[in-house]
Scaffold this active site. Structure first.
Site, PDB file in Angstrom:
ATOM      1  N   GLU A 115       0.821  -1.217   0.000  1.00 30.59           N
ATOM      2  CA  GLU A 115       0.000   0.000   0.000  1.00 30.59           C
ATOM      3  C   GLU A 115       0.857   1.272   0.000  1.00 30.59           C
ATOM      4  O   GLU A 115       0.389   2.354   0.362  1.00 30.59           O
ATOM      5  CB  GLU A 115      -0.969   0.018   1.200  1.00 30.59           C
ATOM      6  CG  GLU A 115      -1.927  -1.154   1.271  1.00 30.59           C
ATOM      7  CD  GLU A 115      -2.912  -1.264   0.096  1.00 30.59           C
ATOM      8  OE1 GLU A 115      -2.877  -0.415  -0.811  1.00 30.59           O
ATOM      9  OE2 GLU A 115      -3.691  -2.238   0.094  1.00 30.59           O
ATOM     10  N   HIS A 138      -2.550   2.017   8.410  1.00 26.11           N
ATOM     11  CA  HIS A 138      -3.695   1.320   7.808  1.00 26.11           C
ATOM     12  C   HIS A 138      -3.923   0.022   8.567  1.00 26.11           C
ATOM     13  O   HIS A 138      -2.964  -0.682   8.889  1.00 26.11           O
ATOM     14  CB  HIS A 138      -3.407   1.033   6.330  1.00 26.11           C
ATOM     15  CG  HIS A 138      -4.319   0.020   5.717  1.00 26.11           C
ATOM     16  ND1 HIS A 138      -5.686   0.194   5.647  1.00 26.11           N
ATOM     17  CD2 HIS A 138      -4.076  -1.188   5.144  1.00 26.11           C
ATOM     18  CE1 HIS A 138      -6.223  -0.857   5.059  1.00 26.11           C
ATOM     19  NE2 HIS A 138      -5.268  -1.723   4.749  1.00 26.11           N
ATOM     20  N   HIS A 140      -7.258  -3.185   9.629  1.00 25.81           N
ATOM     21  CA  HIS A 140      -8.561  -3.774   9.330  1.00 25.81           C
ATOM     22  C   HIS A 140      -9.385  -3.844  10.620  1.00 25.81           C
ATOM     23  O   HIS A 140      -9.851  -4.923  11.007  1.00 25.81           O
ATOM     24  CB  HIS A 140      -8.371  -5.159   8.711  1.00 25.81           C
ATOM     25  CG  HIS A 140      -7.501  -5.171   7.487  1.00 25.81           C
ATOM     26  ND1 HIS A 140      -6.884  -6.312   7.011  1.00 25.81           N
ATOM     27  CD2 HIS A 140      -7.149  -4.165   6.633  1.00 25.81           C
ATOM     28  CE1 HIS A 140      -6.193  -6.007   5.905  1.00 25.81           C
ATOM     29  NE2 HIS A 140      -6.323  -4.704   5.661  1.00 25.81           N
ATOM     30  N   GLU A 168     -16.814  11.433  22.762  1.00 23.51           N
ATOM     31  CA  GLU A 168     -15.456  11.874  22.430  1.00 23.51           C
ATOM     32  C   GLU A 168     -15.270  12.244  20.961  1.00 23.51           C
ATOM     33  O   GLU A 168     -14.383  13.022  20.619  1.00 23.51           O
ATOM     34  CB  GLU A 168     -14.469  10.726  22.706  1.00 23.51           C
ATOM     35  CG  GLU A 168     -14.284  10.397  24.152  1.00 23.51           C
ATOM     36  CD  GLU A 168     -13.401  11.417  24.832  1.00 23.51           C
ATOM     37  OE1 GLU A 168     -12.176  11.324  24.676  1.00 23.51           O
ATOM     38  OE2 GLU A 168     -13.950  12.311  25.499  1.00 23.51           O
ATOM     39  N   HIS A 209     -12.967  -3.100   3.694  1.00 22.46           N
ATOM     40  CA  HIS A 209     -11.530  -3.391   3.785  1.00 22.46           C
ATOM     41  C   HIS A 209     -10.932  -2.898   5.110  1.00 22.46           C
ATOM     42  O   HIS A 209     -10.388  -3.682   5.868  1.00 22.46           O
ATOM     43  CB  HIS A 209     -10.796  -2.765   2.581  1.00 22.46           C
ATOM     44  CG  HIS A 209      -9.333  -3.044   2.546  1.00 22.46           C
ATOM     45  ND1 HIS A 209      -8.623  -3.265   1.400  1.00 22.46           N
ATOM     46  CD2 HIS A 209      -8.410  -3.131   3.537  1.00 22.46           C
ATOM     47  CE1 HIS A 209      -7.360  -3.505   1.674  1.00 22.46           C
ATOM     48  NE2 HIS A 209      -7.205  -3.421   2.970  1.00 22.46           N
TER      49      HIS A 209
END
Ligand code: 2HA
Ligand code: ZN
Length: 269
Positions: A115, A138, A140, A168, A209
């Site tokens: 990525e 990144h 999942h 929050e 994703h």
């Protein structure tokens, strides 16, 4: 020269990978982190001799000369703590912007995360808004991902629901969160789309994703994703609705073909 594994930024990076794995956000080789490091902070640990050169396969010219610690492609967050030099690397973007020198790590001849286009393009976008920006992350995260199946994919609606699910949220990400529909991952197209969202937000959902976060520190970036994930968990626990978005059969075909896997074609319609 002191070992780089004692550098405070490396200790924090390694601990962050372990932590994210234990939260269940980085199964197998899922997820990736890149972190900008100042040359002055690396000086006690590295002689800056390039070990080898890697082709970035896209143009990252605005980042020429910048140094990043990056997780490796195909590597498991679970294993980072046991062999950081195998699973992580430190690269410096070369003046041409399309290659990088490996300064440390990727010890089996590996490469940075698949990525990388999304990471480097997000760094360019965030640095244009905030000169102190450093980290792109990144993962999942489970409930965030679940939410993309049952909630409309729209920046305004998604942000508003997350803000409503925990007090929050509006304080932690007042600018909101960007949403991308399902797209093939690991290429420059999703990188460009992510970076466009990163011009307005520090957070970007990749439907079906995961999530991308950006911040000045590992703590800030982790904290953003953690707050979204908590709020998404409340949403998933309190709503009982039908699945309205999914990965279609034609998208599954695109995915399987892009990653060249021999899949059961008769299991798709
Ligand atoms: O393989 O998470 O998005 C790492 C990933 C791809
Ligand atoms: Zn991913």
């Amino acid at each position: 020269m002191d070992t780089i594994l004692n550098a405070p930024f490396m200790v924090e990076l390694i601990n962050t990978c372990t932590n994210m794995y234990r939260l269940g956000w980085n199964e197998r080789n899922g997820g990736n982190i890149s972190m900008r490091i100042d040359e002055v902070d690396l000086k006690p640990y590295l002689d800056f001799q390039p070990l080898r050169r890697i082709d970035l396969r896209f143009d990252a010219k605005p980042l020429a000369g910048i140094i990043f610690a990056v997780t490796g492609t195909g590597k498991y967050f679970k294993n980072v703590e046991y062999d950081p030099a195998l699973n992580l690397g430190i690269i410096r973007i070369r003046p041409d912007g399309t290659n990088a020198d490996v300064l440390w790590g990727f010890s089996d001849g590996g490469r940075p995360t698949s990525e990388l286009p999304s990471h480097l393009r997000s760094h360019i976008a965030r640095l244009s808004k905030d000169s102190e920006h450093r980290v792109v992350m990144h993962c999942h995260s489970t409930n965030t991902l679940a939410m993309t199946y049952v909630h409309p994919l729209d920046d305004k609606q998604f942000t508003r629901t997350l803000w409503q699910m925990s007090t929050e949220c509006i304080v932690v990400f007042p600018e909101g969160i960007g949403d991308l529909p399902w797209m093939l991952c690991g290429n420059d197209e999703i990188g460009r789309a992510t970076a466009r969202k990163m011009e307005d937000y520090r957070l970007c959902i990749w439907a079906q994703h995961g999530i991308f976060g950006a911040g000045r520190t590992l703590d800030e970036t982790f904290g953003l994703i953690e707050t979204v994930e908590k709020s998404a968990e409340i949403y998933i626990k309190t709503m009982k609705g039908p699945i309205i978005n999914t990965i279609t059969d034609s998208e599954l075909r695109i995915l399987a073909e892009a990653f060249k896997v021999d899949y059961r074609k008769d299991f798709l319609e």
